[in-house]
Design a protein around this motif. Sequence first.
Motif, PDB file in Angstrom:
ATOM      1  N   ASP A  67      21.784  -8.191  16.033  1.00 52.89           N
ATOM      2  CA  ASP A  67      21.085  -9.392  15.570  1.00 52.89           C
ATOM      3  C   ASP A  67      21.269  -9.630  14.079  1.00 52.89           C
ATOM      4  OD1 ASP A  67      20.068  -9.969  18.133  1.00 52.89           O
ATOM      5  OD2 ASP A  67      18.497  -8.475  17.848  1.00 52.89           O
ATOM      6  N   GLY A  68      21.787  -8.654  13.362  1.00 50.58           N
ATOM      7  CA  GLY A  68      22.055  -8.814  11.935  1.00 50.58           C
ATOM      8  C   GLY A  68      20.825  -8.909  11.076  1.00 50.58           C
ATOM      9  N   GLY A  69      19.785  -8.174  11.415  1.00 48.81           N
ATOM     10  CA  GLY A  69      18.577  -8.213  10.614  1.00 48.81           C
ATOM     11  C   GLY A  69      17.791  -6.924  10.718  1.00 48.81           C
ATOM     12  N   TYR A  70      16.683  -6.905  10.023  1.00 50.81           N
ATOM     13  CA  TYR A  70      15.813  -5.739   9.968  1.00 50.81           C
ATOM     14  C   TYR A  70      14.512  -6.029  10.707  1.00 50.81           C
ATOM     15  CZ  TYR A  70      18.801  -4.219   6.132  1.00 50.81           C
ATOM     16  OH  TYR A  70      19.871  -3.837   5.371  1.00 50.81           O
ATOM     17  N   TYR A  71      13.913  -4.977  11.235  1.00 46.75           N
ATOM     18  CA  TYR A  71      12.570  -5.058  11.778  1.00 46.75           C
ATOM     19  C   TYR A  71      11.885  -3.719  11.544  1.00 46.75           C
ATOM     20  CZ  TYR A  71      14.139  -2.461  15.932  1.00 46.75           C
ATOM     21  OH  TYR A  71      14.642  -1.509  16.773  1.00 46.75           O
ATOM     22  N   VAL A  72      10.566  -3.719  11.670  1.00 45.28           N
ATOM     23  CA  VAL A  72       9.796  -2.484  11.473  1.00 45.28           C
ATOM     24  C   VAL A  72       8.998  -2.205  12.738  1.00 45.28           C
ATOM     25  CG1 VAL A  72       8.015  -1.325  10.108  1.00 45.28           C
ATOM     26  CG2 VAL A  72       9.590  -2.907   8.991  1.00 45.28           C
ATOM     27  N   GLN A  73       9.160  -1.013  13.277  1.00 44.64           N
ATOM     28  CA  GLN A  73       8.371  -0.550  14.414  1.00 44.64           C
ATOM     29  C   GLN A  73       7.169   0.195  13.860  1.00 44.64           C
ATOM     30  OE1 GLN A  73       9.014  -0.823  17.961  1.00 44.64           O
ATOM     31  NE2 GLN A  73       6.893  -0.181  17.902  1.00 44.64           N
ATOM     32  N   LEU A  74       5.963  -0.195  14.253  1.00 48.18           N
ATOM     33  CA  LEU A  74       4.737   0.431  13.768  1.00 48.18           C
ATOM     34  C   LEU A  74       4.172   1.402  14.796  1.00 48.18           C
ATOM     35  CD1 LEU A  74       2.959  -2.669  12.204  1.00 48.18           C
ATOM     36  CD2 LEU A  74       4.266  -0.909  11.020  1.00 48.18           C
ATOM     37  N   TYR A  75       3.602   2.505  14.290  1.00 49.51           N
ATOM     38  CA  TYR A  75       3.010   3.542  15.136  1.00 49.51           C
ATOM     39  C   TYR A  75       1.629   3.903  14.604  1.00 49.51           C
ATOM     40  CZ  TYR A  75       7.904   4.221  16.411  1.00 49.51           C
ATOM     41  OH  TYR A  75       9.195   4.020  16.816  1.00 49.51           O
ATOM     42  N   ASP A  76       0.739   4.351  15.506  1.00 50.06           N
ATOM     43  CA  ASP A  76      -0.566   4.838  15.071  1.00 50.06           C
ATOM     44  C   ASP A  76      -0.469   6.327  14.736  1.00 50.06           C
ATOM     45  OD1 ASP A  76      -0.526   6.155  17.510  1.00 50.06           O
ATOM     46  OD2 ASP A  76      -2.165   4.999  18.393  1.00 50.06           O
TER      47      ASP A  76
ATOM     48  N   GLY B 277       3.103  -1.948  17.507  1.00 50.88           N
ATOM     49  CA  GLY B 277       3.624  -3.268  17.217  1.00 50.88           C
ATOM     50  C   GLY B 277       4.998  -3.226  16.599  1.00 50.88           C
ATOM     51  N   LYS B 278       5.626  -4.388  16.566  1.00 51.12           N
ATOM     52  CA  LYS B 278       6.956  -4.513  15.984  1.00 51.12           C
ATOM     53  C   LYS B 278       7.047  -5.881  15.339  1.00 51.12           C
ATOM     54  CE  LYS B 278      10.836  -5.266  18.460  1.00 51.12           C
ATOM     55  NZ  LYS B 278      11.949  -4.990  19.382  1.00 51.12           N
ATOM     56  N   THR B 279       7.610  -5.917  14.147  1.00 51.98           N
ATOM     57  CA  THR B 279       7.772  -7.197  13.467  1.00 51.98           C
ATOM     58  C   THR B 279       8.942  -7.952  14.088  1.00 51.98           C
ATOM     59  OG1 THR B 279       9.341  -6.389  11.821  1.00 51.98           O
ATOM     60  CG2 THR B 279       7.001  -6.201  11.279  1.00 51.98           C
ATOM     61  N   GLY B 280       9.062  -9.206  13.721  1.00 54.72           N
ATOM     62  CA  GLY B 280      10.234  -9.976  14.108  1.00 54.72           C
ATOM     63  C   GLY B 280      11.418  -9.564  13.252  1.00 54.72           C
TER      64      GLY B 280
ATOM     65  N   MET C  25      16.120 -11.124   7.574  1.00 61.14           N
ATOM     66  CA  MET C  25      17.446 -10.932   6.989  1.00 61.14           C
ATOM     67  C   MET C  25      17.463  -9.852   5.914  1.00 61.14           C
ATOM     68  SD  MET C  25      19.334 -12.735   8.777  1.00 61.14           S
ATOM     69  CE  MET C  25      20.858 -12.588   7.890  1.00 61.14           C
ATOM     70  N   THR C  26      16.313  -9.599   5.275  1.00 65.57           N
ATOM     71  CA  THR C  26      16.254  -8.567   4.245  1.00 65.57           C
ATOM     72  C   THR C  26      15.216  -7.512   4.616  1.00 65.57           C
ATOM     73  OG1 THR C  26      14.552  -9.666   2.921  1.00 65.57           O
ATOM     74  CG2 THR C  26      16.860 -10.251   2.443  1.00 65.57           C
ATOM     75  N   GLU C  27      15.455  -6.311   4.136  1.00 62.80           N
ATOM     76  CA  GLU C  27      14.528  -5.207   4.392  1.00 62.80           C
ATOM     77  C   GLU C  27      13.172  -5.455   3.737  1.00 62.80           C
ATOM     78  OE1 GLU C  27      14.401  -0.376   3.778  1.00 62.80           O
ATOM     79  OE2 GLU C  27      16.295  -1.427   3.529  1.00 62.80           O
ATOM     80  N   ALA C  28      13.170  -6.073   2.567  1.00 59.18           N
ATOM     81  CA  ALA C  28      11.918  -6.345   1.855  1.00 59.18           C
ATOM     82  C   ALA C  28      11.027  -7.295   2.652  1.00 59.18           C
ATOM     83  CB  ALA C  28      12.218  -6.933   0.479  1.00 59.18           C
ATOM     84  N   LYS C  29      11.608  -8.317   3.248  1.00 59.10           N
ATOM     85  CA  LYS C  29      10.826  -9.261   4.054  1.00 59.10           C
ATOM     86  C   LYS C  29      10.278  -8.577   5.301  1.00 59.10           C
ATOM     87  CE  LYS C  29      12.108 -13.519   2.295  1.00 59.10           C
ATOM     88  NZ  LYS C  29      11.172 -14.483   1.857  1.00 59.10           N
TER      89      LYS C  29
ATOM     90  N   ALA D  73       5.568  -6.193   8.050  1.00 61.04           N
ATOM     91  CA  ALA D  73       4.932  -4.993   8.603  1.00 61.04           C
ATOM     92  C   ALA D  73       3.566  -4.772   7.979  1.00 61.04           C
ATOM     93  CB  ALA D  73       5.817  -3.777   8.385  1.00 61.04           C
ATOM     94  N   ARG D  74       3.427  -5.021   6.688  1.00 61.99           N
ATOM     95  CA  ARG D  74       2.125  -4.874   6.031  1.00 61.99           C
ATOM     96  C   ARG D  74       1.121  -5.874   6.618  1.00 61.99           C
ATOM     97  NH1 ARG D  74       5.320  -2.926   2.262  1.00 61.99           N
ATOM     98  NH2 ARG D  74       6.006  -4.454   0.773  1.00 61.99           N
ATOM     99  N   ARG D  75       1.567  -7.109   6.838  1.00 64.24           N
ATOM    100  CA  ARG D  75       0.668  -8.115   7.418  1.00 64.24           C
ATOM    101  C   ARG D  75       0.288  -7.739   8.848  1.00 64.24           C
ATOM    102  NH1 ARG D  75       4.470 -11.646   5.038  1.00 64.24           N
ATOM    103  NH2 ARG D  75       5.263 -12.161   7.100  1.00 64.24           N
ATOM    104  N   LEU D  76       1.246  -7.282   9.633  1.00 62.75           N
ATOM    105  CA  LEU D  76       0.975  -6.896  11.016  1.00 62.75           C
ATOM    106  C   LEU D  76       0.056  -5.677  11.072  1.00 62.75           C
ATOM    107  CD1 LEU D  76       1.451  -7.314  14.022  1.00 62.75           C
ATOM    108  CD2 LEU D  76       3.543  -5.939  13.803  1.00 62.75           C
TER     109      LEU D  76
END
Length: 59
Positions: free
Chosen positions: A18-27, A34-37, A40-44, A49-52
């Motif tokens: 998909d050519g992008g980054y996402y963050v998988q969250l764990y307890d 949860g997982k973010t969408g 295009m950048t790791e910072a975004k 992830a912080r908002r989620l």
Amino acid sequence: MQEYGPGIVGEVRFSRQDGGYYVQLYDRDANPVGKTGFWMTEAKAKEAARRLAAKVGGE
């Protein structure tokens, strides 16, 4: 792993297909919460992830 909220950690992953980054969250028990969408950048992805994590942690 990086902490994104109280008791919530995440791992940044790059999706080559998909050519992008996402963050998988764990307890704390290493269960996925949860997982973010895709971003295009790791910072975004980290900001999403912080908002989620705030949303998931507030429930």
